[in-house]
Design an enzyme around this catalytic site. Sequence first.
Site, PDB file in Angstrom:
ATOM      1  N   GLY A  61       0.818  -1.215   0.000  1.00  0.00           N
ATOM      2  CA  GLY A  61       0.000   0.000   0.000  1.00  0.00           C
ATOM      3  C   GLY A  61       0.848   1.260   0.000  1.00  0.00           C
TER       4      GLY A  61
ATOM      5  N   GLY B 254       2.785   2.083   2.198  1.00  0.00           N
ATOM      6  CA  GLY B 254       4.116   1.797   2.730  1.00  0.00           C
ATOM      7  C   GLY B 254       4.357   2.172   4.178  1.00  0.00           C
TER       8      GLY B 254
ATOM      9  N   LYS C 226       3.954   0.248   6.844  1.00  0.00           N
ATOM     10  CA  LYS C 226       4.701  -0.834   7.521  1.00  0.00           C
ATOM     11  C   LYS C 226       6.093  -0.967   6.920  1.00  0.00           C
ATOM     12  CE  LYS C 226       0.542  -3.035   9.053  1.00  0.00           C
ATOM     13  NZ  LYS C 226      -0.356  -2.122   8.313  1.00  0.00           N
TER      14      LYS C 226
ATOM     15  N   ASP D 262       0.712  -8.444  -8.756  1.00  0.00           N
ATOM     16  CA  ASP D 262      -0.618  -8.930  -8.383  1.00  0.00           C
ATOM     17  C   ASP D 262      -0.396 -10.229  -7.615  1.00  0.00           C
ATOM     18  OD1 ASP D 262      -3.086 -10.086  -8.146  1.00  0.00           O
ATOM     19  OD2 ASP D 262      -3.756  -9.471 -10.142  1.00  0.00           O
TER      20      ASP D 262
ATOM     21  N   ASP E 110      -0.124  -7.815   4.763  1.00  0.00           N
ATOM     22  CA  ASP E 110      -1.173  -6.984   5.372  1.00  0.00           C
ATOM     23  C   ASP E 110      -2.263  -6.889   4.303  1.00  0.00           C
ATOM     24  OD1 ASP E 110      -2.548  -5.131   6.885  1.00  0.00           O
ATOM     25  OD2 ASP E 110      -1.272  -3.447   6.326  1.00  0.00           O
TER      26      ASP E 110
ATOM     27  N   CYS F  10      -6.921  -5.473   9.074  1.00  0.00           N
ATOM     28  CA  CYS F  10      -7.536  -4.525  10.019  1.00  0.00           C
ATOM     29  C   CYS F  10      -9.044  -4.771  10.046  1.00  0.00           C
ATOM     30  CB  CYS F  10      -7.195  -3.082   9.660  1.00  0.00           C
ATOM     31  SG  CYS F  10      -7.635  -2.612   7.991  1.00  0.00           S
TER      32      CYS F  10
HETATM   33  C1  LIG Z   1      -4.409  -3.103   3.990  1.00  0.00           C
HETATM   34  S1  LIG Z   1      -3.751  -2.360   2.586  1.00  0.00           S
HETATM   35  C2  LIG Z   1      -2.023  -2.369   2.926  1.00  0.00           C
HETATM   36  C3  LIG Z   1      -1.554  -1.292   3.877  1.00  0.00           C
HETATM   37  C4  LIG Z   1      -0.055  -1.251   4.013  1.00  0.00           C
HETATM   38  N1  LIG Z   1       0.515  -2.528   4.364  1.00  0.00           N
HETATM   39  C5  LIG Z   1       0.427  -0.201   5.020  1.00  0.00           C
HETATM   40  O1  LIG Z   1       0.708  -0.559   6.173  1.00  0.00           O
HETATM   41  O2  LIG Z   1       0.504   0.962   4.656  1.00  0.00           O
HETATM   42  C6  LIG Z   1      -3.912  -3.633   1.396  1.00  0.00           C
HETATM   43  C7  LIG Z   1      -3.243  -3.362   0.076  1.00  0.00           C
HETATM   44  O3  LIG Z   1      -3.446  -4.500  -0.763  1.00  0.00           O
HETATM   45  C8  LIG Z   1      -3.382  -4.059  -2.091  1.00  0.00           C
HETATM   46  N2  LIG Z   1      -3.902  -5.131  -2.953  1.00  0.00           N
HETATM   47  C9  LIG Z   1      -5.180  -5.449  -3.213  1.00  0.00           C
HETATM   48  N3  LIG Z   1      -5.251  -6.484  -4.052  1.00  0.00           N
HETATM   49  C10 LIG Z   1      -3.977  -6.853  -4.316  1.00  0.00           C
HETATM   50  C11 LIG Z   1      -3.394  -7.847  -5.124  1.00  0.00           C
HETATM   51  N4  LIG Z   1      -4.164  -8.719  -5.831  1.00  0.00           N
HETATM   52  N5  LIG Z   1      -2.048  -7.938  -5.202  1.00  0.00           N
HETATM   53  C12 LIG Z   1      -1.277  -7.075  -4.509  1.00  0.00           C
HETATM   54  N6  LIG Z   1      -1.763  -6.092  -3.712  1.00  0.00           N
HETATM   55  C13 LIG Z   1      -3.104  -5.976  -3.620  1.00  0.00           C
HETATM   56  C14 LIG Z   1      -4.211  -2.788  -2.070  1.00  0.00           C
HETATM   57  O4  LIG Z   1      -3.912  -1.955  -3.179  1.00  0.00           O
HETATM   58  C15 LIG Z   1      -3.796  -2.184  -0.717  1.00  0.00           C
HETATM   59  O5  LIG Z   1      -2.775  -1.250  -0.895  1.00  0.00           O
END
Ligand SMILES: C[S@@+](CC[C@H](N)C(=O)[O-])C[C@H]1O[C@@H](n2cnc3c(N)ncnc32)[C@H](O)[C@@H]1O
Length: 438
Positions: A259, A261, A263, A304, A320, A373
Amino acid sequence: MAKQPGRPRGAAQLGARQLALTALERVLHGAYLAPTLSSLLDAAELEGPERALATDLAYGVVRRLPQLDAALAPLLTAPRKLPPRVLGALRLGAFELNHRGTPAYAAVSAWVGLVKREAPKLAGLVNAVLRRVRPLPDDAPRAVRAALPAWLLGAFDRALGEERAFEAALGMLEPEPLWLTALSEAAVEALTADGAEVAPLFPDQPARLASLRVRAGAPLDSLAAYRRGLVQPQNPSSLEAARLLGAGPDDTVYDLASGRGVKSAVLAASGAEVTAFELDARRSQAAAQNLRRLGLEVEHRQADLRALPEAPPVSHVILDAPCSGTGTLRGHPEIKLRVTQAQVDELAALQRVMLRNAARLVAPGGVLVYAVCSLTREEGAEVVADLLEERPDFRPEPVDTRLPSVPPANGGVGRYLLPLGGLDGFYLARLRRRPLPE
Ligand SMILES: C[S@@+](CC[C@H](N)C(=O)[O-])C[C@H]1O[C@@H](n2cnc3c(N)ncnc32)[C@H](O)[C@@H]1O
């Protein structure tokens, strides 16, 4: 923001209320509350206390909507037939009277005055209803008292047990404090020099990578501590997910679904070598920009994660995962107005696929942290239980935390962090892959 010369205080407060009403109206049309409110606040000429009033009203009314509608129901024959802004004024008026402690004469005259200007024929009705509205009785249905749709409270019950689920729901009705993670020992001094009040969550912890509860009189991006990269806005529960990985200097970390970033940043600040994998390129760009502010380095890869990325296994992996966000209803209360059980199930299916791929990136003997979350069993304990069944070479390790938490009700690995005292709700699990035989 400068106050208009000669603008009477009452007029400014009306501005705050009008702004909250517009925010509510837009949220009920599908907008997200935080960006909506922030663009309305930026456009309005409101001073600090009025900005705070508008924010408190807008968040409070969305958080407590089910309670407010139940309190108004006996006083209205056909609420849905009212013009939306009049119904909104009643909901906001009821919030002020029942939950904010605004003196009755002030709340009633403000909302009646506003309706008089927008729908004069209905001002009498608003006056009569707001004079009679009362807090919910103790025997109101449990889901209404929790301000949640009944199915969502049921989902919390299954994850946390009934008592903790109800506490969690009430916890998320309270305002959101500003939490900053200190990335430098100089953070507290810099914040206080800017006039902020700072309280470490755990005063006995080292100053670096501590969660600080901060009351700042000025916007965050105007504070020297922020501009100098000494602090990172982050809820302590999110920091706990990164901490649980236990990665330190010279460890190699994959931050999956990284996301914006947050973490990645604290993991890099611990000295780990971090590669961040994210689907959404704009989020990775935002992360890279933030890391420049912090003076930290992370490698970004667009991926992805429904497919296995080409990357060698490493010792520390954190996923996450994208989730329903039902542990963050304090900061994102509109989620509870929209999320459905079908979406939770869809997300759980996606999380299973992503966790399976995450496990394949863990080297023998390495650690995998799974975080969401959300406070549902489907997205938490059940996803991890399925992985452990598929991958007997992984075993759960304890989630040691000082944050308020419970193990999954009805069994399962990991812990749910409870959204109490300004914290977000999370599910966390730590798994270790069996080392290769000697
Ligand atoms: C909960 S957020 C992550 C927050 C981040 N770890 C932080 O602490 O700032 C989940 C993330 O998963 C990403 N996401 C959703 N589907 C995905 C996929 N198929 N492959 C990779 N990332 C994906 C979203 O774009 C989002 O940024």
